[in-house]
Design an enzyme around this catalytic site. Sequence first.
Site, mmCIF file in Angstrom:
data_model
loop_
_atom_site.group_PDB
_atom_site.id
_atom_site.type_symbol
_atom_site.label_atom_id
_atom_site.label_comp_id
_atom_site.label_asym_id
_atom_site.label_seq_id
_atom_site.Cartn_x
_atom_site.Cartn_y
_atom_site.Cartn_z
ATOM 1 N N LYS A 258 -8.830 0.975 -0.729
ATOM 2 C CA LYS A 258 -8.332 1.242 0.636
ATOM 3 C C LYS A 258 -8.820 2.612 1.119
ATOM 4 C CE LYS A 258 -3.797 0.599 0.053
ATOM 5 N NZ LYS A 258 -2.374 0.459 0.465
ATOM 6 N N LYS B 103 -7.926 5.423 -0.252
ATOM 7 C CA LYS B 103 -6.788 6.338 -0.386
ATOM 8 C C LYS B 103 -6.732 6.881 -1.818
ATOM 9 C CE LYS B 103 -3.079 5.031 2.780
ATOM 10 N NZ LYS B 103 -1.674 4.577 2.852
HETATM 11 N N1 C2G Z 1 5.363 3.226 7.531
HETATM 12 C C1 C2G Z 1 6.225 3.338 8.614
HETATM 13 N N2 C2G Z 1 6.339 4.518 9.253
HETATM 14 C C2 C2G Z 1 5.629 5.600 8.851
HETATM 15 C C3 C2G Z 1 4.760 5.497 7.741
HETATM 16 C C4 C2G Z 1 4.641 4.282 7.083
HETATM 17 O O1 C2G Z 1 6.887 2.355 9.003
HETATM 18 N N3 C2G Z 1 5.777 6.772 9.538
HETATM 19 C C5 C2G Z 1 5.241 1.923 6.874
HETATM 20 C C6 C2G Z 1 3.836 1.337 6.995
HETATM 21 O O2 C2G Z 1 3.676 0.688 8.258
HETATM 22 C C7 C2G Z 1 3.827 0.338 5.821
HETATM 23 C C8 C2G Z 1 4.729 1.044 4.777
HETATM 24 O O3 C2G Z 1 5.479 2.048 5.485
HETATM 25 O O4 C2G Z 1 4.428 -0.893 6.213
HETATM 26 C C9 C2G Z 1 3.925 1.685 3.674
HETATM 27 O O5 C2G Z 1 2.986 2.568 4.274
HETATM 28 P P1 C2G Z 1 1.718 3.024 3.389
HETATM 29 O O6 C2G Z 1 2.194 3.506 2.071
HETATM 30 O O7 C2G Z 1 0.849 3.910 4.254
HETATM 31 O O8 C2G Z 1 1.007 1.623 3.136
HETATM 32 P P2 C2G Z 1 -0.460 1.146 3.599
HETATM 33 O O9 C2G Z 1 -1.481 2.097 3.096
HETATM 34 O O10 C2G Z 1 -0.378 0.842 5.045
HETATM 35 O O11 C2G Z 1 -0.638 -0.183 2.698
HETATM 36 O O12 C2G Z 1 -1.699 -4.722 1.846
HETATM 37 C C10 C2G Z 1 -1.023 -3.810 2.696
HETATM 38 C C11 C2G Z 1 -1.355 -2.378 2.353
HETATM 39 O O13 C2G Z 1 -1.173 -2.132 0.966
HETATM 40 C C12 C2G Z 1 -0.464 -1.455 3.183
#
Ligand code: C2G
Length: 130
Positions: free
Chosen positions: A44, A46
Amino acid sequence: MKKVITYGTFDILHTGHINLLRRAKEYGDYLVVAISSDAFNALKGKKAYYSFEQRKAILEAVRYVDEVIAEDTWEQKVDDIQKHHIDVFVMGDDWKGKFDYLKAYCDVIYLPRTIGISTTKIKTDLNKNG
Ligand code: C2G
């Protein structure tokens, strides 16, 4: 028992994550969180501060979370939904539309992101303020 699943890296846990997990749990009785493995994070683009094991231990301590599994690929969601008998798939709305194909297997819900907080912002602010 109505089962919910969500996916993410969940690095440096913050209120945006907690808000998502709390609202996701409201859609059922049991919440499964698939946490991105370190290898999948690399896919990803990351690099998490905390290892998968640390992020798993932290998420398992969150009151809304009932089970934590690993997310290793983009393609595993259908298998996860079938294997874990999932009724509802929940993600933040930065993913809106991206997982609509899962509607063939379960409900798909996109929840509004929490504005003004992110792991990236935390890292940037900490670096700025020393
Ligand atoms: N999130 C949120 N508000 C934020 C930050 C994050 O609602 N201010 C939510 C994101 O939308 C996601 C969850 O928290 O639903 C986890 O965020 P991340 O750890 O950034 O996950 P991500 O990298 O988006 O991975 O297959 C799907 C991916 O693995 C999602």
